[in-house]
Design a protein around this motif. Structure first.
Motif, PDB file in Angstrom:
ATOM      1  N   ASP A 190       0.874  -1.181   0.000  1.00  0.00           N
ATOM      2  CA  ASP A 190       0.000   0.000   0.000  1.00  0.00           C
ATOM      3  C   ASP A 190       0.909   1.227   0.000  1.00  0.00           C
ATOM      4  OD1 ASP A 190      -1.782   2.125   0.802  1.00  0.00           O
ATOM      5  OD2 ASP A 190      -3.085   0.652   1.767  1.00  0.00           O
ATOM      6  N   SER A 278      -8.008  -5.622  -2.577  1.00  0.00           N
ATOM      7  CA  SER A 278      -9.218  -4.813  -2.448  1.00  0.00           C
ATOM      8  C   SER A 278      -9.072  -3.543  -3.281  1.00  0.00           C
ATOM      9  CB  SER A 278      -9.508  -4.552  -0.971  1.00  0.00           C
ATOM     10  OG  SER A 278     -10.749  -3.919  -0.812  1.00  0.00           O
ATOM     11  N   GLN A 578     -16.977   4.821   9.936  1.00  0.00           N
ATOM     12  CA  GLN A 578     -18.066   5.324   9.089  1.00  0.00           C
ATOM     13  C   GLN A 578     -18.296   4.398   7.911  1.00  0.00           C
ATOM     14  OE1 GLN A 578     -20.079   7.512   9.984  1.00  0.00           O
ATOM     15  NE2 GLN A 578     -18.975   8.747  11.486  1.00  0.00           N
TER      16      GLN A 578
HETATM   17  N1  LIG Z   1     -15.177   1.185   8.012  1.00  0.00           N
HETATM   18  C1  LIG Z   1     -15.597   0.879   6.787  1.00  0.00           C
HETATM   19  N2  LIG Z   1     -15.432  -0.377   6.303  1.00  0.00           N
HETATM   20  C2  LIG Z   1     -15.839  -0.645   5.045  1.00  0.00           C
HETATM   21  C3  LIG Z   1     -16.487   0.319   4.228  1.00  0.00           C
HETATM   22  C4  LIG Z   1     -16.701   1.612   4.787  1.00  0.00           C
HETATM   23  O1  LIG Z   1     -17.275   2.515   4.150  1.00  0.00           O
HETATM   24  N3  LIG Z   1     -16.232   1.854   6.058  1.00  0.00           N
HETATM   25  N4  LIG Z   1     -16.857   0.042   2.950  1.00  0.00           N
HETATM   26  C5  LIG Z   1     -16.806  -1.335   2.462  1.00  0.00           C
HETATM   27  C6  LIG Z   1     -16.579  -1.329   0.999  1.00  0.00           C
HETATM   28  S1  LIG Z   1     -17.904  -1.068  -0.035  1.00  0.00           S
HETATM   29  C7  LIG Z   1     -15.368  -1.609   0.453  1.00  0.00           C
HETATM   30  S2  LIG Z   1     -15.207  -1.664  -1.235  1.00  0.00           S
HETATM   31  C8  LIG Z   1     -14.223  -1.988   1.289  1.00  0.00           C
HETATM   32  C9  LIG Z   1     -12.920  -1.324   0.841  1.00  0.00           C
HETATM   33  O2  LIG Z   1     -11.891  -1.774   1.654  1.00  0.00           O
HETATM   34  P1  LIG Z   1     -10.390  -1.351   1.347  1.00  0.00           P
HETATM   35  O3  LIG Z   1     -10.102  -1.555  -0.086  1.00  0.00           O
HETATM   36  O4  LIG Z   1      -9.526  -2.038   2.327  1.00  0.00           O
HETATM   37  O5  LIG Z   1     -10.425   0.225   1.713  1.00  0.00           O
HETATM   38  P2  LIG Z   1      -9.957   1.585   1.014  1.00  0.00           P
HETATM   39  O6  LIG Z   1      -9.719   2.526   2.141  1.00  0.00           O
HETATM   40  O7  LIG Z   1     -10.913   2.014  -0.019  1.00  0.00           O
HETATM   41  O8  LIG Z   1      -8.591   1.315   0.249  1.00  0.00           O
HETATM   42  C10 LIG Z   1      -7.636   0.387   0.638  1.00  0.00           C
HETATM   43  C11 LIG Z   1      -6.219   0.882   0.500  1.00  0.00           C
HETATM   44  O9  LIG Z   1      -5.811   1.006  -0.859  1.00  0.00           O
HETATM   45  C12 LIG Z   1      -4.653   1.817  -0.808  1.00  0.00           C
HETATM   46  N5  LIG Z   1      -4.177   2.190  -2.154  1.00  0.00           N
HETATM   47  C13 LIG Z   1      -4.383   3.327  -2.834  1.00  0.00           C
HETATM   48  N6  LIG Z   1      -3.761   3.291  -4.031  1.00  0.00           N
HETATM   49  C14 LIG Z   1      -3.125   2.089  -4.116  1.00  0.00           C
HETATM   50  C15 LIG Z   1      -2.306   1.461  -5.111  1.00  0.00           C
HETATM   51  O10 LIG Z   1      -2.061   1.987  -6.198  1.00  0.00           O
HETATM   52  N7  LIG Z   1      -1.841   0.201  -4.839  1.00  0.00           N
HETATM   53  C16 LIG Z   1      -2.087  -0.422  -3.654  1.00  0.00           C
HETATM   54  N8  LIG Z   1      -1.587  -1.626  -3.466  1.00  0.00           N
HETATM   55  N9  LIG Z   1      -2.843   0.174  -2.687  1.00  0.00           N
HETATM   56  C17 LIG Z   1      -3.377   1.397  -2.915  1.00  0.00           C
HETATM   57  C18 LIG Z   1      -5.100   2.952   0.069  1.00  0.00           C
HETATM   58  O11 LIG Z   1      -4.001   3.664   0.598  1.00  0.00           O
HETATM   59  C19 LIG Z   1      -5.928   2.227   1.119  1.00  0.00           C
HETATM   60  O12 LIG Z   1      -5.229   2.049   2.335  1.00  0.00           O
HETATM   61  O13 LIG Z   1     -14.464  -1.631   2.641  1.00  0.00           O
HETATM   62  C20 LIG Z   1     -15.695  -2.125   3.136  1.00  0.00           C
HETATM   63  N10 LIG Z   1     -15.641  -1.897   4.555  1.00  0.00           N
END
Ligand SMILES: Nc1nc2c(c(=O)[nH]1)N[C@H]1C(S)=C(S)[C@@H](COP(=O)(O)OP(=O)(O)OC[C@H]3O[C@@H](n4cnc5c(=O)[nH]c(N)nc54)[C@H](O)[C@@H]3O)O[C@H]1N2
Ligand SMILES: Nc1nc2c(c(=O)[nH]1)N[C@H]1C(S)=C(S)[C@@H](COP(=O)(O)OP(=O)(O)OC[C@H]3O[C@@H](n4cnc5c(=O)[nH]c(N)nc54)[C@H](O)[C@@H]3O)O[C@H]1N2
Ligand code: SF4
Ligand SMILES: [Mo]
Length: 871
Positions: A190, A278, A578
């Motif tokens: 990340d 993700s 959130q």
């Molecule tokens: N608390 C909470 N939990 C949730 C949600 C919520 O709204 N709140 N929403 C839900 C939903 S619908 C979803 S889709 C999931 C998403 O869950 P995650 O995908 O884990 O969450 P995000 O914060 O969108 O992004 C994840 C990470 O991607 C990193 N990132 C950015 N650019 C890049 C890159 O180019 N390469 C890599 N390897 N990493 C990168 C960011 O820095 C971030 O830390 O969470 C779910 N869970």
């Protein structure tokens, strides 16, 4: 006591619900295979979010309450007339991975089988589309190979673009448990040092978007070290080309060579590896290629579909998977059948008795709203999603919705940016008020069950859709309830199974209503031939020749590159407490206390250079819009990078909508927008006046900057403006809507500070603290004074000596704040377990444990540039 499923993330935790006087009591279900009794902060607070204030309880047409017959007749007539006048492609549905499978099935059937268009897309386009495309290229179907048990059984868990500790907290707990039990290593890939990265054994801070380059390096190492699995590769096409492409890909990863080597050595030496990915992977203009770069490494080594091994896309929304199963995306049919395949189309058409089958893909989300903007879409129905906030180029999306001829929105509240633009607003029954099924990340289908009555005229989403279909003159929409829809969906999946598709739950096609009522969680497939389990260990895929595919991929940088005009790379995502646009989580005061305001994480050196002060406000600008965000100096982001959360909206902070900044640059294969790599410029927002307000009743600010939230004692808001209000008392009366209230005022003219207390029947009804600099007072202590009797000298927000200020909340489950944790650490609690024993913090869901660990570490050795909370 009723068993159900949490409506938030795709972990799909089982919950046990007991209705109580003012809500629902929620406990983790120890028997549910996803969570085995665990819950996170959002799940734990579910009972606090089911209150009825702000609920939409009757259909509204142009803001006027009406009854269902009138509203549904109008919707049916407008859709029918639009189709008659302009053809089926002039209408569209925009759906959500939070809809229940039964709701989704009805919407898809209506659009693709009867209206005759495939203009039905979903917010999964913003979420999972790249994974769907990557899976389909490699496997011939959108199949998740593994199961959650793999996380328990892995020796190495690689998290790519996943902030698991905050976004899938219960899966994070499973990974932590595996680490404790078997020494599982955790690697986080990340660009940002997320809290998950804090807790990892290795963090690879790659350059934004460089995932393909990184996994290509790994693939070359696998090949060079002779680690490819020859027997398995006999079942895979394209290995040589993929390895050759990887070798030719010389792009930089941004990771120090020694660190990259440690990761490669670890991956190569550990057969039991699960690569979880993700949104850092999906939300990218090379998202599909990133997915295949990861799958390539697992296919090359045969590390797939076996215990503790495999690529694992964790889904975000509670029913992201169910939406894919019913064919909710504009380029899918139903039950993992292909829209482009005439045999599939014919079979589905026959099953549905369809009158007009769609025969080509429809518009994908971003293009769909562009088409609404330029008048090609003339009637639009938006269900269970808030696109005016969450789509890229959100200002243009808002304008497109506002300008569309006819917009229907189904929601549980009318107070959303999207709902406010609707011609017809339909009141939806909310979670716990309706029944159906959802599918979680590991293909487990669980029941959501009704435990309380829906308020007023609110009805389930499937019912509205079926009613409109019938009123448009279509037959096949007269189900008695969700069980009947489920049976139909399961029967259709049997046809898919006969075509050799993966998604087949025909074993449930004859379930009775009573059987559906008590249906236990089960993992698909579920047919006469196959039940649950993992896919692909046997080398049997869903392509025409049944062989898997490694795909040759070459890295590409993000679409927008930093320039002199837009020098910073803006990454966006989530915070722990959130949920998306906060329409539900912001009802729970304790969930608003972790990070209470829209903010931007900036590297301290960049902030210095840009002249923005910590806790000051920054104006963030892109080619598409602008935002005003609170500045947080943070060593979590690298130089030239910034991070802002996606959650704030016109309802909670109108200048905090980060999607106003994000360009609609799309992955060419999946159509998924690049939500993590905008380019922006940042400058100080020249505010001369700042304030903090707390009140028992709702606050309606109109300052240039404001952000509001629900608190334990009512409401609170942060305010700022270019100039101070001319008459602060008149301002306060308007702000708090207390035109008659008495004031107690205490000013500090030397420092330009004004403090106002509005007295309401002998008690403090509202407090306003304002001055020329950001208000540096403990918010909790001020909030606690609302509703207190007015006593001389009681206005100052000083905490009493016997009630130490808790500080910004860290553990939402137990209500323990930063100051209490710091005090415990200073008193000798030297690790997370000791803090838990001393304060309780971190003892429930565990999502805050990385933060506690960082705090304890900071107290023993203060970092050079401390990461600051928003308060
Ligand atoms: N608390 C909470 N939990 C949730 C949600 C919520 O709204 N709140 N929403 C839900 C939903 S619908 C979803 S889709 C999931 C998403 O869950 P995650 O995908 O884990 O969450 P995000 O914060 O969108 O992004 C994840 C990470 O991607 C990193 N990132 C950015 N650019 C890049 C890159 O180019 N390469 C890599 N390897 N990493 C990168 C960011 O820095 C971030 O830390 O969470 C779910 N869970
Ligand atoms: N910049 C940026 N933008 C992003 C992302 C990002 O990481 N960065 N992530 C993207 C992703 S992965 C996702 S999934 C989306 C999520 O974005 P959205 O889906 O737009 O956000 P939500 O706030 O979940 O919207 C759900 C809506 O449904 C309503 N609702 C709740 N219950 C019900 C119900 O039972 N029936 C009906 N009809 N309505 C109900 C809620 O009140 C709310 O208005 O955002 C995307 N946008
Ligand atoms: S991890 Fe939390 S938000 Fe996700 S399903 Fe479980 S309790 Fe709900
Ligand atoms: Mo998502």
């Amino acid at each position: 006591m009723t068993r159900s499923t949490c409506p938030y993330c795709g972990v799909g935790c089982g919950v046990i619900l007991t209705p109580v006087a003012n809500g629902i009591r929620v406990k983790g279900d120890p028997e549910h295979p996803a969570n085995l009794g665990r819950l996170c902060s959002k799940g734990t607070a579910l009972g606090e979010t089911v209150g009825l204030s702000g609920r939409l309880t009757a259909p509204l047409v142009k803001g006027v309450e009406t009854d269902w017959d009138a509203a549904l007749d109008l919707v049916a007539a407008r859709f029918r007339d639009t189709i008659a006048g302009h053809g089926p492609d002039s209408v569209a549905f925009y759906l959500s991975g939070q809809m229940l499978t039964e709701d989704y099935y009805v919407a898809n059937k209506l659009m693709k089988g009867f209206i005759g268009s495939a203009n039905v897309d979903t917010n999964s386009r913003l979420c999972m589309a790249s994974t769907v495309a990557g899976h389909t290229r490699a496997f011939g179907a959108d199949t998740v190979p593994g199961t959650y048990e793999d996380l328990d059984q892995a020796d190495l868990v690689v998290l790519v673009g996943s902030n698991l500790a905050w976004c899938h907290p219960v899966l994070w707990q499973r990974v932590e448990a595996a680490r404790a039990a078997r020494g599982t290593k955790i690697v986080v890939i990340d660009p940002r040092r997320s809290v998950t990265a804090d807790a990892a054994d290795l963090h690879l801070p790659l350059s934004p978007g460089a995932d393909v380059a990184l996994f290509n390096r790994l693939l070359v190492a696998i090949a060079d070290r002779g680690l490819t699995d020859a027997a398995y590769l006999a079942r895979i096409e394209g290995a040589d080309a993929a390895i050759a492409a990887a070798r030719a890909d010389l792009a930089e990863t941004g990771v120090a060579p020694a660190l990259l080597d440690r990761f490669i050595d670890l991956w190569c030496a550990t057969p039991r590896v699960v690569t979880v990915f993700s949104q850092g992977v999906n939300q990218s203009t090379s998202g599909t290629d990133k997915v295949n770069a990861i799958l390539n490494c697992h296919l090359a080594t045969g590390r797939i579909g076996r215990p503790g091994m495999g690529p694992f896309s964790v889904t975000g929304q509670p029913n992201a998977m169910g939406g894919r199963e019913v064919g909710g995306l504009a380029n899918q049919l139903a039950c993992h059948l292909a829209l482009e395949n005439p045999d599939h189309r014919q079979a589905v058409g026959r099953f549905w008795n369809a009158t007009r089958m769609a025969d080509r893909p429809g518009l994908k989300a971003v293009d769909l709203f562009r088409a609404a903007g330029d008048g090609r879409i003339k009637a639009l129905w938006i269900i269970h999603t808030n696109p005016a906030v969450t789509l890229p180029e959100a200002d243009a999306v808002r304008a497109a919705i506002a300008g569309c001829d006819f917009v229907v929105v189904s929601d549980v509240t009318g107070a959303t940016d999207t709902a406010r633009l609707a011609h017809v607003l339909l009141p939806a029954a909310a979670w716990a008020e309706k029944s159906g099924t959802v599918t979680n990340s590991d293909r487990t289908i669980s029941r959501q069950r009704q435990v309380i009555a829906a308020p007023g005229q609110a009805r389930p989403d499937w019912w509205m859709l079926a009613q409109v279909a019938r009123r448009m003159g279509f037959s096949g929409f007269d189900w008695s309830g969700p069980a009947a829809i489920f049976r139909e969906h399961a029967a259709l999946s049997g046809i898919a199974g006969r075509f050799g598709r993966d998604f087949d739950i025909s074993g449930k096609a004859r379930i009775s209503d009573a059987g559906y009522d008590v249906m236990d969680p089960f993992r698909w497939p579920f047919s006469a031939h196959r039940q649950g389990g993992r896919f692909f260990a046997d080398g049997q895929f869903f392509t025409p020749d049944r062989r898997g595919r490694m795909v040759a991929v070459t890295s590409r940088p993000p679409a927008a590159m930093p320039s002199e005009k837009r020098p910073l790379r803006l990454n966006t995502g989530r915070i722990r407490d959130q949920w998306h646009t906060m329409t539900r989580t912001n009802r729970a005061a304790r969930l608003n206390r972790h990070l209470g305001e829209p903010f931007i994480d900036l590297h301290p050196a960049d902030a210095l250079q840009l002249g923005v002060a910590p806790f000051g406000l920054a104006e963030v600008t892109s080619d598409h819009g602008s935002a005003i965000l609170r500045v947080v100096l943070s060593d979590r982001v690298g130089r030239g990078q910034a991070f802002a959360p996606m959650h704030w909206s016109g309802e909670t902070a109108p200048t905090g909508r980060v999607d106003a900044l994000v360009p609609g640059a799309l992955d060419p294969i999946s159509g998924q927008p690049e939500l993590k790599a905008a380019t922006v410029s940042v400058a100080p927002f020249p505010a001369r006046w700042f304030a903090f307000a707390a009140a028992a009743r709702d606050i309606t600010p109109d300052s240039a900057y404001w952000a509001r939230r629900v608190t334990e004692s009512g409401h609170a808001a942060e305010l700022a403006d270019l100039t101070a209000p001319a008459d602060i008392e008149a301002f306060a009366r308007r702000l708090f809507d207390l035109p008659e209230a008495q004031f107690i005022r205490s000013d500090d003219p030397a420092r330009g500070l004004a403090t106002l207390a509005l007295v309401d029947r002998g008690r403090i009804g509202a407090l306003l603290f304002s001055g020329p600099a950001p208000v540096a007072l403990a918010r909790d202590a001020i909030i606690a004074r609302i509703g207190a009797p007015v006593l001389p000298g009681s206005l100052a927000p000083r905490a009493r000596a016997d009630q130490p200020d808790n500080g910004p909340l860290v553990c939402a489950c137990t209500g323990v704040g930063r100051n209490r944790i710091a005090a415990a650490a200073q008193a000798g609690a030297c690790d997370v377990a000791a803090i838990a024993r001393a304060t309780g913090a971190g003892s429930n869901c565990g999502a805050c444990r990385p933060e506690i660990a960082a705090l304890v570490a900071a107290i023993s050795s203060p970092p050079p540039s401390p990461a600051l909370a928003a308060e």
